[in-house]
Motif scaffolding. Sequence first.
Motif, mmCIF file in Angstrom:
data_model
loop_
_atom_site.group_PDB
_atom_site.id
_atom_site.type_symbol
_atom_site.label_atom_id
_atom_site.label_comp_id
_atom_site.label_asym_id
_atom_site.label_seq_id
_atom_site.Cartn_x
_atom_site.Cartn_y
_atom_site.Cartn_z
ATOM 1 N N LYS A 253 0.796 -1.229 0.000
ATOM 2 C CA LYS A 253 0.000 0.000 0.000
ATOM 3 C C LYS A 253 0.827 1.277 0.000
ATOM 4 C CE LYS A 253 -4.000 -2.207 1.956
ATOM 5 N NZ LYS A 253 -4.946 -2.308 3.045
ATOM 6 N N ILE A 254 2.101 1.184 0.378
ATOM 7 C CA ILE A 254 2.915 2.405 0.431
ATOM 8 C C ILE A 254 4.184 2.244 -0.401
ATOM 9 C CG2 ILE A 254 4.204 3.990 1.910
ATOM 10 C CD1 ILE A 254 2.204 3.360 4.140
ATOM 11 N N GLN B 53 4.403 1.835 -4.229
ATOM 12 C CA GLN B 53 3.943 2.958 -5.035
ATOM 13 C C GLN B 53 4.891 4.167 -4.977
ATOM 14 O OE1 GLN B 53 -0.271 3.741 -4.347
ATOM 15 N NE2 GLN B 53 -0.452 1.685 -3.494
ATOM 16 N N ILE C 248 6.731 9.244 1.832
ATOM 17 C CA ILE C 248 5.302 9.184 1.506
ATOM 18 C C ILE C 248 5.017 10.386 0.604
ATOM 19 C CG2 ILE C 248 2.936 9.275 2.379
ATOM 20 C CD1 ILE C 248 4.200 6.865 3.534
ATOM 21 N N ARG D 80 -1.736 7.930 1.175
ATOM 22 C CA ARG D 80 -0.981 6.751 1.607
ATOM 23 C C ARG D 80 -0.714 6.767 3.112
ATOM 24 N NH1 ARG D 80 2.754 7.293 -3.436
ATOM 25 N NH2 ARG D 80 1.228 6.701 -4.984
#
Length: 173
Positions: free
Chosen positions: A9-10, A13, A35, A40
Amino acid sequence: MKLTDLYNKIISQEPYNDMSVFFSSYESFEEIPLISRYSRLKLLKNRMSDDSVSDFLVGLSFFLLNSIKALSLKAADDSIFFAVTFTGFEILEEQGVIIPNIFIYPKPASINFLEKIQKNSSNENSQEVKEVKRHFLRCNLDNIFDFYESRFYDSACGEDIVRVFVIPKSFKK
């Protein structure tokens, strides 16, 4: 929280998913945020307090710096200056979280850069430096880093531009 969730999820990406991003041919300095999208942060903010999210990101930046150091030794590439930086302190006000960046500055442009930061950094700790140090202290990492501040007034936007540099003592050349 599962590490696979964090990755899926982080990290998957973000540009640093491919560690070669730290060794690209940059003409000037580059900062890669841990981030890059507030959306996110939700995964972390749903599971932790804002202070804990900031601590977690500080720990992740430490992990990344150690990984970069290991990779740079293997590649015999000591021509790049690395640090953790913090900018955009308005994010702290909006989101309650400080977001580290990995700062990359290749040679020859980075020659004497550390000395310039040290010379221009204030001896007194600003609120921004105190906030960054607080999270490194909470992670028991404060003794292995030096903290410097760059602050200047940008007449184009009419604001002070603040950047806190967190430099591993072991990275100094």
